[in-house]
Design an enzyme around this catalytic site. Sequence first.
Site, PDB file in Angstrom:
ATOM      1  N   HIS A   1       0.842  -1.210   0.000  1.00 18.87           N
ATOM      2  CA  HIS A   1       0.000   0.000   0.000  1.00 18.87           C
ATOM      3  C   HIS A   1       0.874   1.255   0.000  1.00 18.87           C
ATOM      4  O   HIS A   1       0.632   2.204  -0.750  1.00 18.87           O
ATOM      5  CB  HIS A   1      -0.893   0.053   1.246  1.00 18.87           C
ATOM      6  CG  HIS A   1      -1.950  -0.981   1.321  1.00 18.87           C
ATOM      7  ND1 HIS A   1      -2.148  -1.739   2.447  1.00 18.87           N
ATOM      8  CD2 HIS A   1      -2.898  -1.374   0.432  1.00 18.87           C
ATOM      9  CE1 HIS A   1      -3.162  -2.557   2.257  1.00 18.87           C
ATOM     10  NE2 HIS A   1      -3.633  -2.365   1.023  1.00 18.87           N
TER      11      HIS A   1
ATOM     12  N   LYS B   1     -17.907  -5.561   8.967  1.00 19.65           N
ATOM     13  CA  LYS B   1     -16.654  -6.283   9.186  1.00 19.65           C
ATOM     14  C   LYS B   1     -15.973  -5.790  10.448  1.00 19.65           C
ATOM     15  O   LYS B   1     -15.904  -4.596  10.698  1.00 19.65           O
ATOM     16  CB  LYS B   1     -15.700  -6.084   8.002  1.00 19.65           C
ATOM     17  CG  LYS B   1     -16.098  -6.821   6.755  1.00 19.65           C
ATOM     18  CD  LYS B   1     -15.009  -6.685   5.704  1.00 19.65           C
ATOM     19  CE  LYS B   1     -15.347  -7.462   4.456  1.00 19.65           C
ATOM     20  NZ  LYS B   1     -14.326  -7.279   3.428  1.00 19.65           N
TER      21      LYS B   1
ATOM     22  N   ARG C   1      -1.834  -5.778  -7.678  1.00 26.97           N
ATOM     23  CA  ARG C   1      -0.766  -6.755  -7.450  1.00 26.97           C
ATOM     24  C   ARG C   1      -0.612  -7.675  -8.648  1.00 26.97           C
ATOM     25  O   ARG C   1       0.436  -8.265  -8.843  1.00 26.97           O
ATOM     26  CB  ARG C   1      -1.068  -7.585  -6.204  1.00 26.97           C
ATOM     27  CG  ARG C   1      -0.995  -6.773  -4.925  1.00 26.97           C
ATOM     28  CD  ARG C   1      -1.498  -7.553  -3.754  1.00 26.97           C
ATOM     29  NE  ARG C   1      -2.938  -7.756  -3.932  1.00 26.97           N
ATOM     30  CZ  ARG C   1      -3.732  -8.354  -3.077  1.00 26.97           C
ATOM     31  NH1 ARG C   1      -3.236  -8.857  -1.976  1.00 26.97           N
ATOM     32  NH2 ARG C   1      -5.018  -8.478  -3.312  1.00 26.97           N
TER      33      ARG C   1
ATOM     34  N   SER D   1      -3.425  -7.514   3.290  1.00 27.21           N
ATOM     35  CA  SER D   1      -3.687  -7.275   4.709  1.00 27.21           C
ATOM     36  C   SER D   1      -4.207  -8.541   5.379  1.00 27.21           C
ATOM     37  O   SER D   1      -3.839  -8.851   6.520  1.00 27.21           O
ATOM     38  CB  SER D   1      -4.705  -6.137   4.872  1.00 27.21           C
ATOM     39  OG  SER D   1      -4.168  -4.922   4.410  1.00 27.21           O
TER      40      SER D   1
END
Length: 157
Positions: free
Chosen positions: A17, A41, A90, A127
Amino acid sequence: MTTAVCPGSFDPITSGHLFVVERCVERFDEVVVLVTVNPSKKGMFDVDRRVALIEECTAHLPGVRVDSCEGLLVDYLTRRGLTTMVKGLRGPVDFQYETPMAQMNRELAGVETLFLLGDPRHAHVSSSLVKEVARLGGDVSPYVPAPVAAAIADTLR
């Protein structure tokens, strides 16, 4: 003044990030690192802690501001007169996932999404994986900035 928004949950922010934010600083006058909140979440860190960690990890970068929001991302940008967001990729799976959202954001609010390729050294890092490795006792320091590694260690004690 050109402004870009780099959105994400950043739970926690990773070196990947940070690589994307650093590339944005080279291209925009202001970069807003935006912690997006999904109330359904439960994260490792609450939103205020994520914001504080990002502020600490980006303090050396000129023009970076950290904020948070709930709700539609495009509503946040529209309320502030912003039209550009940047997402790090990515690999091809990220592109496939992000493309429909980018198209929807353009249709909903005229917001353009720019994709930046991430650092190949961190293409496998997310993450979620960082949290899993940390919870199982692994060393995550190669994948996150030092303040984040310390915060993770403190949280898991």
